[in-house]
Write a protein that holds these residues in place. Structure first.
Motif, short mmCIF file in Angstrom:
data_model
loop_
_atom_site.label_atom_id
_atom_site.label_comp_id
_atom_site.label_asym_id
_atom_site.label_seq_id
_atom_site.Cartn_x
_atom_site.Cartn_y
_atom_site.Cartn_z
N LEU A 6 36.24 39.88 51.03
CA LEU A 6 36.41 39.35 49.69
C LEU A 6 37.34 40.23 48.85
O LEU A 6 37.28 41.46 48.95
CB LEU A 6 35.06 39.24 48.99
CG LEU A 6 34.04 38.26 49.58
CD1 LEU A 6 32.75 38.30 48.76
CD2 LEU A 6 34.59 36.85 49.63
N PRO A 7 38.21 39.63 48.03
CA PRO A 7 39.00 40.40 47.08
C PRO A 7 38.07 41.26 46.22
O PRO A 7 36.99 40.81 45.82
CB PRO A 7 39.70 39.33 46.24
CG PRO A 7 39.77 38.14 47.16
CD PRO A 7 38.51 38.19 47.97
N ALA B 202 43.29 34.37 34.69
CA ALA B 202 42.18 34.31 33.72
C ALA B 202 40.85 34.75 34.35
O ALA B 202 40.05 35.45 33.70
CB ALA B 202 42.06 32.89 33.16
N ARG B 203 40.59 34.35 35.59
CA ARG B 203 39.32 34.72 36.23
C ARG B 203 39.25 36.22 36.48
O ARG B 203 38.19 36.84 36.32
CB ARG B 203 39.15 33.96 37.56
CG ARG B 203 38.78 32.50 37.40
CD ARG B 203 38.16 31.93 38.65
NE ARG B 203 39.09 31.89 39.76
CZ ARG B 203 38.95 32.54 40.91
NH1 ARG B 203 37.89 33.32 41.11
NH2 ARG B 203 39.84 32.42 41.87
N LEU B 204 40.38 36.81 36.89
CA LEU B 204 40.41 38.25 37.13
C LEU B 204 40.22 39.02 35.82
O LEU B 204 39.45 39.99 35.77
CB LEU B 204 41.74 38.64 37.78
CG LEU B 204 41.98 40.14 37.95
CD1 LEU B 204 40.91 40.78 38.81
CD2 LEU B 204 43.37 40.39 38.54
N LEU C 156 43.04 42.91 46.06
CA LEU C 156 42.77 41.53 45.70
C LEU C 156 43.61 40.50 46.44
O LEU C 156 43.21 39.34 46.55
CB LEU C 156 43.00 41.36 44.19
CG LEU C 156 41.98 42.09 43.31
CD1 LEU C 156 42.61 42.50 41.99
CD2 LEU C 156 40.78 41.20 43.07
N GLY C 157 44.76 40.87 46.92
CA GLY C 157 45.65 39.90 47.56
C GLY C 157 45.99 40.29 48.97
O GLY C 157 45.34 41.12 49.61
N ILE D 131 36.19 36.82 43.87
CA ILE D 131 36.32 38.24 43.54
C ILE D 131 34.94 38.90 43.61
O ILE D 131 33.99 38.47 42.97
CB ILE D 131 36.91 38.43 42.13
CG1 ILE D 131 38.29 37.78 42.04
CG2 ILE D 131 37.00 39.92 41.79
CD1 ILE D 131 38.87 37.78 40.64
N LYS D 132 34.87 39.96 44.38
CA LYS D 132 33.65 40.74 44.51
C LYS D 132 33.77 42.04 43.70
O LYS D 132 34.82 42.68 43.72
CB LYS D 132 33.41 41.08 45.99
CG LYS D 132 32.21 41.99 46.24
CD LYS D 132 32.13 42.35 47.72
CE LYS D 132 30.96 43.29 48.00
NZ LYS D 132 30.90 43.68 49.43
#
Length: 284
Positions: free
Chosen positions: A275-276, A72-74, A262-263, A38-39
């Motif tokens: 990158l997302p 969780a990371r998002l 993101l997807g 994720i950027k």
């Protein structure tokens, strides 16, 4: 004994194979990164209608994708940006997924985002065209999102008056949409206007004629495939080499922010060199 020419041919072939192997490996690594890392991109918008800074964090086009267990990371990435408001601009779910899975996904995602900051949302085509649309909207609202479609809400954030609007779809000949946009912009003459609209092409097809301080969109997935020095190759409705595939644009009557999302949707190619994105906009 091999001749000098034979040795040169073998060396040349080895170099070609090595370069090809490096290229394939680089593409494979880029493909993995473009679908996992994720950027965060940061933009700043100055406005005389903003007295104290407001930080907006935007996510879009997840298409039911997860970054870590239960995203969780998002969630952590969003939380780390210290948002005053979180904006979601559509296609959080994939229309072809199981209906119950989608509802659970949305409930969990919106619920966790709402624990960080107030959430304002519009729907995208994957929610709008979904046979379970009513349940989708109900779950988003019950999980904590303020869902806007052809309506608006005045919000005070850090002492600033912001008029939030949302529109799912627009055509220049659509009387209902034009009446809404006219009413919305009339109401917003003395405050900062922020419109959520999943499709940037709708802005380009006529919404741009209305004085709106900031319109936020997604939908393009950043063009899906991006090439160095070339940029995005294609975006829905914009076609080849789209000008508005992702970024922050100053228009005649306001600004347009297009989040790369993101997807990716299964009917399109996976993201590449793309990158997302979580977009952050500071209003100052």
């Amino acid at each position: 004994m091999k001749s000098s020419n034979t040795k040169h041919k073998i060396t040349f072939k080895a170099i070609i194979l090595f370069v090809l192997a490096v290229f394939i490996l680089s593409c494979a690594i880029d493909l993995v990164l473009s679908n996992t890392i994720i950027k965060v991109t940061n933009y700043t918008l100055e406005s005389t209608k903003i007295d104290k800074p407001v930080r907006l964090v935007i996510i879009t086009d997840l298409h039911s994708k997860e970054f870590g267990k239960d995203n969780a990371r998002l969630i952590k990435k969003v939380e780390n940006q210290n948002p005053d408001l979180i904006l979601t601009v559509g296609d959080l779910i994939e229309r072809n997924k199981d209906a119950n899975d989608n509802l659970f996904y949305l409930e969990l995602l919106i619920g966790k985002l709402s624990n960080i900051a107030p959430v304002y949302s519009c729907i995208g085509n994957h929610e709008r065209d979904n046979e379970d649309r009513n349940n989708i909207e109900d779950v988003m609202r019950s999980a904590g999102a303020t869902l806007l479609n052809l309506d608006y809400e005045n919000v005070t954030v850090n002492g600033n008056d912001i008029l939030f609007g949302g529109i799912s779809y627009y055509r220049s000949w659509d009387e209902e949409s034009n009446a809404y946009l006219q009413e919305y912009t009339d109401k917003g003459k003395d405050c900062f206007t922020l419109l959520l609209c999943h499709h940037p092409e709708l802005y380009l097809w006529g919404i741009e004629q209305y004085p709106i301080d900031l319109t936020i969109s997604g939908h393009t997935h950043g063009g899906m495939i991006r090439l160095p020095f070339v940029g995005a190759l294609h975006a829905p409705e914009q076609g080849k080499f789209p000008e508005y595939a992702g970024g922050f644009y100053e228009m005649e009557l306001g600004h347009l922010a297009v989040c790369r999302g993101l997807g990716s949707s299964p009917e399109y190619l996976p993201r590449f060199h793309n990158l997302p994105e979580v977009m952050v906009i500071d209003l100052i």
